[in-house]
Design a protein around this motif. Structure first.
Motif, PDB file in Angstrom:
ATOM      1  N   LEU A 167       8.538  13.258  16.238  1.00 48.17           N
ATOM      2  CA  LEU A 167       7.722  12.346  15.937  1.00 48.17           C
ATOM      3  C   LEU A 167       8.041  11.104  15.610  1.00 48.17           C
ATOM      4  O   LEU A 167       7.738   9.880  15.851  1.00 48.17           O
ATOM      5  N   ASP A 168       9.411  11.026  14.620  1.00 52.01           N
ATOM      6  CA  ASP A 168      10.044   9.872  14.427  1.00 52.01           C
ATOM      7  C   ASP A 168      10.585   9.278  15.649  1.00 52.01           C
ATOM      8  O   ASP A 168      10.624   8.030  15.545  1.00 52.01           O
ATOM      9  N   SER A 169      11.065  10.096  16.526  1.00 48.63           N
ATOM     10  CA  SER A 169      11.886   9.618  17.695  1.00 48.63           C
ATOM     11  C   SER A 169      10.739   8.840  18.556  1.00 48.63           C
ATOM     12  O   SER A 169      11.113   7.768  19.165  1.00 48.63           O
ATOM     13  N   VAL A 170       9.438   9.480  18.744  1.00 46.30           N
ATOM     14  CA  VAL A 170       8.283   8.624  19.510  1.00 46.30           C
ATOM     15  C   VAL A 170       8.046   7.406  18.855  1.00 46.30           C
ATOM     16  O   VAL A 170       7.838   6.649  19.577  1.00 46.30           O
ATOM     17  N   LYS A 171       7.724   7.495  17.366  1.00 42.70           N
ATOM     18  CA  LYS A 171       7.571   6.024  16.912  1.00 42.70           C
ATOM     19  C   LYS A 171       8.520   5.232  17.055  1.00 42.70           C
ATOM     20  O   LYS A 171       8.291   4.025  17.182  1.00 42.70           O
ATOM     21  N   GLY A 172       9.895   5.747  17.001  1.00 49.57           N
ATOM     22  CA  GLY A 172      10.858   4.664  17.151  1.00 49.57           C
ATOM     23  C   GLY A 172      10.904   4.067  18.539  1.00 49.57           C
ATOM     24  O   GLY A 172      11.351   2.859  18.702  1.00 49.57           O
ATOM     25  N   THR A 173      10.677   4.667  19.783  1.00 53.14           N
ATOM     26  CA  THR A 173      10.667   4.162  20.856  1.00 53.14           C
ATOM     27  C   THR A 173       9.400   3.724  21.458  1.00 53.14           C
ATOM     28  O   THR A 173       9.537   2.946  22.278  1.00 53.14           O
ATOM     29  N   MET A 174       8.421   3.814  20.444  1.00 50.31           N
ATOM     30  CA  MET A 174       7.033   3.059  20.906  1.00 50.31           C
ATOM     31  C   MET A 174       6.531   2.331  19.744  1.00 50.31           C
ATOM     32  O   MET A 174       5.446   2.501  19.178  1.00 50.31           O
ATOM     33  N   GLN A 175       7.488   1.345  19.187  1.00 46.72           N
ATOM     34  CA  GLN A 175       7.262   0.759  18.054  1.00 46.72           C
ATOM     35  C   GLN A 175       5.981  -0.392  18.209  1.00 46.72           C
ATOM     36  O   GLN A 175       5.213  -0.555  17.164  1.00 46.72           O
ATOM     37  N   ASP A 176       5.910  -0.872  19.387  1.00 49.07           N
ATOM     38  CA  ASP A 176       4.696  -2.003  19.431  1.00 49.07           C
ATOM     39  C   ASP A 176       3.443  -1.147  19.740  1.00 49.07           C
ATOM     40  O   ASP A 176       2.485  -2.174  20.338  1.00 49.07           O
ATOM     41  N   VAL A 177       3.327   0.030  19.674  1.00 46.92           N
ATOM     42  CA  VAL A 177       2.012   0.846  20.195  1.00 46.92           C
ATOM     43  C   VAL A 177       1.014   0.511  19.121  1.00 46.92           C
ATOM     44  O   VAL A 177       1.117   0.827  18.074  1.00 46.92           O
ATOM     45  N   ASN A 178      -0.340  -0.172  19.547  1.00 44.04           N
ATOM     46  CA  ASN A 178      -1.402  -0.195  18.768  1.00 44.04           C
ATOM     47  C   ASN A 178      -2.655   0.653  19.059  1.00 44.04           C
ATOM     48  O   ASN A 178      -3.289   0.309  20.141  1.00 44.04           O
ATOM     49  N   LEU A 179      -2.702   1.817  18.478  1.00 43.11           N
ATOM     50  CA  LEU A 179      -3.787   2.732  18.818  1.00 43.11           C
ATOM     51  C   LEU A 179      -5.064   2.566  18.326  1.00 43.11           C
ATOM     52  O   LEU A 179      -6.160   2.735  18.606  1.00 43.11           O
ATOM     53  N   TRP A 180      -5.243   1.874  17.097  1.00 42.73           N
ATOM     54  CA  TRP A 180      -6.423   1.469  16.312  1.00 42.73           C
ATOM     55  C   TRP A 180      -6.549   0.204  15.780  1.00 42.73           C
ATOM     56  O   TRP A 180      -5.494  -0.461  15.518  1.00 42.73           O
ATOM     57  N   ARG A 181      -7.784  -0.524  15.986  1.00 41.59           N
ATOM     58  CA  ARG A 181      -7.705  -1.704  15.358  1.00 41.59           C
ATOM     59  C   ARG A 181      -8.062  -1.795  13.712  1.00 41.59           C
ATOM     60  O   ARG A 181      -8.158  -0.586  13.175  1.00 41.59           O
ATOM     61  N   GLU A 182      -8.203  -2.719  13.059  1.00 45.80           N
ATOM     62  CA  GLU A 182      -8.003  -2.881  11.749  1.00 45.80           C
ATOM     63  C   GLU A 182      -9.321  -2.155  11.220  1.00 45.80           C
ATOM     64  O   GLU A 182      -9.395  -1.838   9.994  1.00 45.80           O
ATOM     65  N   ASP A 183     -10.371  -2.308  11.820  1.00 51.45           N
ATOM     66  CA  ASP A 183     -11.772  -1.761  11.254  1.00 51.45           C
ATOM     67  C   ASP A 183     -11.835  -0.080  11.792  1.00 51.45           C
ATOM     68  O   ASP A 183     -12.785   0.601  11.553  1.00 51.45           O
ATOM     69  N   GLY A 184     -10.687   0.494  12.178  1.00 58.93           N
ATOM     70  CA  GLY A 184     -10.742   1.883  12.762  1.00 58.93           C
ATOM     71  C   GLY A 184     -11.274   2.453  14.034  1.00 58.93           C
ATOM     72  O   GLY A 184     -10.978   3.363  14.228  1.00 58.93           O
ATOM     73  N   HIS A 185     -11.670   1.369  14.603  1.00 61.03           N
ATOM     74  CA  HIS A 185     -12.048   1.632  15.979  1.00 61.03           C
ATOM     75  C   HIS A 185     -11.021   1.708  16.884  1.00 61.03           C
ATOM     76  O   HIS A 185      -9.895   1.184  16.853  1.00 61.03           O
ATOM     77  N   PRO A 186     -11.055   2.583  18.016  1.00 58.50           N
ATOM     78  CA  PRO A 186      -9.897   2.730  18.835  1.00 58.50           C
ATOM     79  C   PRO A 186      -9.625   1.449  19.471  1.00 58.50           C
ATOM     80  O   PRO A 186     -10.325   0.783  19.906  1.00 58.50           O
ATOM     81  N   SER A 187      -8.221   1.288  20.007  1.00 51.75           N
ATOM     82  CA  SER A 187      -7.800   0.138  20.400  1.00 51.75           C
ATOM     83  C   SER A 187      -8.059   0.109  21.918  1.00 51.75           C
ATOM     84  O   SER A 187      -8.337   1.108  22.585  1.00 51.75           O
ATOM     85  N   PRO A 188      -7.922  -1.062  22.521  1.00 50.12           N
ATOM     86  CA  PRO A 188      -8.195  -0.951  24.021  1.00 50.12           C
ATOM     87  C   PRO A 188      -6.994   0.015  24.599  1.00 50.12           C
ATOM     88  O   PRO A 188      -7.543   0.678  25.629  1.00 50.12           O
ATOM     89  N   LEU A 189      -6.051   0.113  24.360  1.00 50.68           N
ATOM     90  CA  LEU A 189      -5.087   1.171  24.916  1.00 50.68           C
ATOM     91  C   LEU A 189      -5.345   2.465  24.572  1.00 50.68           C
ATOM     92  O   LEU A 189      -5.170   3.470  25.673  1.00 50.68           O
ATOM     93  N   LEU A 190      -5.933   2.748  23.378  1.00 48.41           N
ATOM     94  CA  LEU A 190      -6.355   4.057  22.989  1.00 48.41           C
ATOM     95  C   LEU A 190      -7.511   4.545  23.725  1.00 48.41           C
ATOM     96  O   LEU A 190      -7.651   5.650  24.271  1.00 48.41           O
ATOM     97  N   LEU A 191      -8.367   3.795  24.164  1.00 46.99           N
ATOM     98  CA  LEU A 191      -9.582   3.834  24.777  1.00 46.99           C
ATOM     99  C   LEU A 191      -9.292   4.106  26.267  1.00 46.99           C
ATOM    100  O   LEU A 191      -9.795   5.061  26.733  1.00 46.99           O
ATOM    101  N   LYS A 192      -8.272   3.496  26.652  1.00 43.05           N
ATOM    102  CA  LYS A 192      -7.796   3.493  28.126  1.00 43.05           C
ATOM    103  C   LYS A 192      -7.108   5.091  28.260  1.00 43.05           C
ATOM    104  O   LYS A 192      -7.518   5.730  29.205  1.00 43.05           O
ATOM    105  N   LEU A 193      -6.448   5.439  27.235  1.00 49.96           N
ATOM    106  CA  LEU A 193      -5.800   6.580  27.504  1.00 49.96           C
ATOM    107  C   LEU A 193      -6.771   7.907  27.302  1.00 49.96           C
ATOM    108  O   LEU A 193      -6.684   8.923  28.234  1.00 49.96           O
ATOM    109  N   MET A 194      -8.119   7.555  26.651  1.00 49.03           N
ATOM    110  CA  MET A 194      -9.066   8.548  26.405  1.00 49.03           C
ATOM    111  C   MET A 194      -9.540   8.566  27.780  1.00 49.03           C
ATOM    112  O   MET A 194     -10.270   9.619  28.161  1.00 49.03           O
ATOM    113  N   ARG A 195      -9.967   7.320  28.489  1.00 54.40           N
ATOM    114  CA  ARG A 195     -10.479   7.259  29.593  1.00 54.40           C
ATOM    115  C   ARG A 195      -9.668   8.067  30.886  1.00 54.40           C
ATOM    116  O   ARG A 195     -10.225   8.941  31.479  1.00 54.40           O
TER     117      ARG A 195
END
Length: 457
Positions: A167-195
């Motif tokens: 898990l630490d390796s995944v986080k280290g190689t994907m540092q700029d990944v944003n999966l949730w907005r500040e309000d807790g809603h899924p980010s556009p990237l996460l919604l795209k993966l879910m789709r």
């Protein structure tokens, strides 16, 4: 493993027919499967799955059935071309050979995008596109959930440490990944993966395939951040001209992802996958939680239907969708194609466009010809706002928009209209109003959704 035909040079491994298998283990899967690194020199680096769970027992019938689904699966051979395969969110395959390693000339000429499959003695070797990580790894690596680490008591400490390191390796190689907005809603990237996950399931069901083991671990994430369904070893191809509701599929699947009908044997349908899909999407939005509790007690909670959707109550369209996907009655679960069109997966422009069209239809057609519908529309006002909705919108915005038309603050119809008018006139709004509501569809959607979250419930 008999390492015949060793490879010289810097890569340690062997050739199985025309398939190169390295000695570098990536991970281990269920049912005696091992994932090893393939040929890293390919244009598309590969990984090799070695499946030892399918024994010949004097007959190749069971093995052939498995290989047909895992290699062909109606996913990577003549049934569809490589371009559509990539778009449909299923794994891209590398090459296909027979037992002797001889190429199958009936396949598409684009070898790098087809399958490698070799059957040797009691093992099946499958080569596929090397993905960056699983959906499970991606979510857990970037989540702050208290349920990030849940392990059985008998799991070895070194296995736990290896898992945390991964898990630490995944986080280290994907540092700029944003999966949730500040309000807790899924980010556009996460919604795209879910789709992507839903699109892959739509495709499988269209081809008559039940996956039967959908879970975050069987969804792979590519370096280009596409989610693809994988691990078809437990899947079942429904016979032609057979109704899915009348076909019995033997029990299988993973702990805490069994459906009620798998736990209490019955006829299994596509709805088995819809249950798993609901758990996956819930897992994504909540940062690693399960609607029926952790894996140590999930099956018992499913039997008793002890479900907890409170972590997604802040997102009503998600809570509504999960309640239907996880319905204990499989006949009441929506189809995969219906899920793909749910408001949860709409972008901001689609959401606002829907409200615009709904308002226009109400104002121009339904108001004078369908009084019953208008009455039903107003009957849900209590779910969206208290007595009047204007108290949730800035006074400056109300004052400006009343210059376009008058509004009655107790009516849902008028709330729809002010959303519609703000969206349609967003570019021409005065600067002081744009500073409040924004000018882009994303800004406007956030403004109204925060104030009226039940709009799409």
């Amino acid at each position: 493993m008999n390492l015949e035909k060793p490879v010289g040079g810097g890569t340690s491994g062997c050739w199985i027919g025309k398939l190169f298998v390295s000695n570098t283990e990536i991970t281990r899967g269920s049912q005696d499967t091992i994932i090893l690194e393939g040929d890293p020199s390919l244009k598309m680096p590969s990984q090799v799955k070695i499946d030892g769970s399918i024994r010949c027992d004097g007959s190749h019938n069971k093995k052939d059935e498995h290989v047909s689904l895992e290699i062909d699966g109606k996913l990577g051979t003549n049934r569809i071309n490589d371009e559509s395969q990539s778009k449909l969110k299923v794994p891209r395959w590398i090459k296909k050979t027979n037992q002797s390693g001889k190429r199958n000339d009936n396949l598409d000429s684009k070898d790098e995008l087809v399958t490698v499959g070799v059957v040797m003695k009691d093992f099946v070797y499958l080569a596929r596109e090397r993905c960056a990580c699983s959906l499970d790894d991606l979510i857990r690596a970037h989540s702050n959930s208290s349920e990030k680490y849940v392990f059985p008591d008998d799991l070895a400490s070194n296995a736990i440490n290896e898992y945390k390191m991964r898990l630490d390796s995944v986080k280290g190689t994907m540092q700029d990944v944003n999966l949730w907005r500040e309000d807790g809603h899924p980010s556009p990237l996460l919604l795209k993966l879910m789709r992507d996950v839903v699109s892959g399931l739509v495709h499988l069901h269209h081809l008559g395939i039940i996956h039967r083991d959908l879970k975050p671990q069987t969804v792979l994430i590519t370096k280009e951040f596409c989610a693809k369904l994988s691990d078809m070893g437990s899947s079942k191809l429904l016979p032609e001209d057979t109704s899915p509701s009348g076909y019995h599929v033997p029990d299988c699947g993973s702990l805490a992802l069994h459906t009620a009908e798998q736990l209490c044997p019955a006829h299994q349908m596509y709805s088995v996958d819809l249950f798993g899909l609901g758990c996956i999407l819930f897992f994504c939005i909540t940062g690693g939680k399960h609607p029926f509790g952790d894996s140590l007690k999930g099956d018992n909670n499913i039997k008793e239907y002890s479900i907890d959707l409170s972590p997604v109550e802040f997102l009503p369209e998600a809570a509504d969708l999960f309640a239907r996907l996880l319905n204990p009655n499989p006949n009441l679960r929506p189809k995969a194609m219906e899920v793909l069109h749910q408001p949860l997966f709409w972008n901001s422009k689609m959401r606002l466009s829907f409200l615009r069209d709904a308002s226009d239809w109400v104002e121009l057609k339904a108001r004078g010809t369908n009084p019953d519908l208008m009455e039903k529309l107003e009957s849900i006002a209590w779910r969206i706002f208290d007595e009047e909705w204007n108290g949730k919108i800035d006074r400056k915005v109300i004052r400006h928009m009343r210059g376009i038309r008058a509004y009655e603050f107790k009516r849902v119809r008028d709330l729809l209209r002010i959303v519609r008018n703000t969206f349609c006139h967003a570019i021409g709004l005065p600067r002081n109003i744009q500073e409040i509501v924004g000018s882009s569809p994303e800004d406007l959607d956030n403004y109204f959704t925060k104030r009226f979250p039940q709009t799409f419930d």
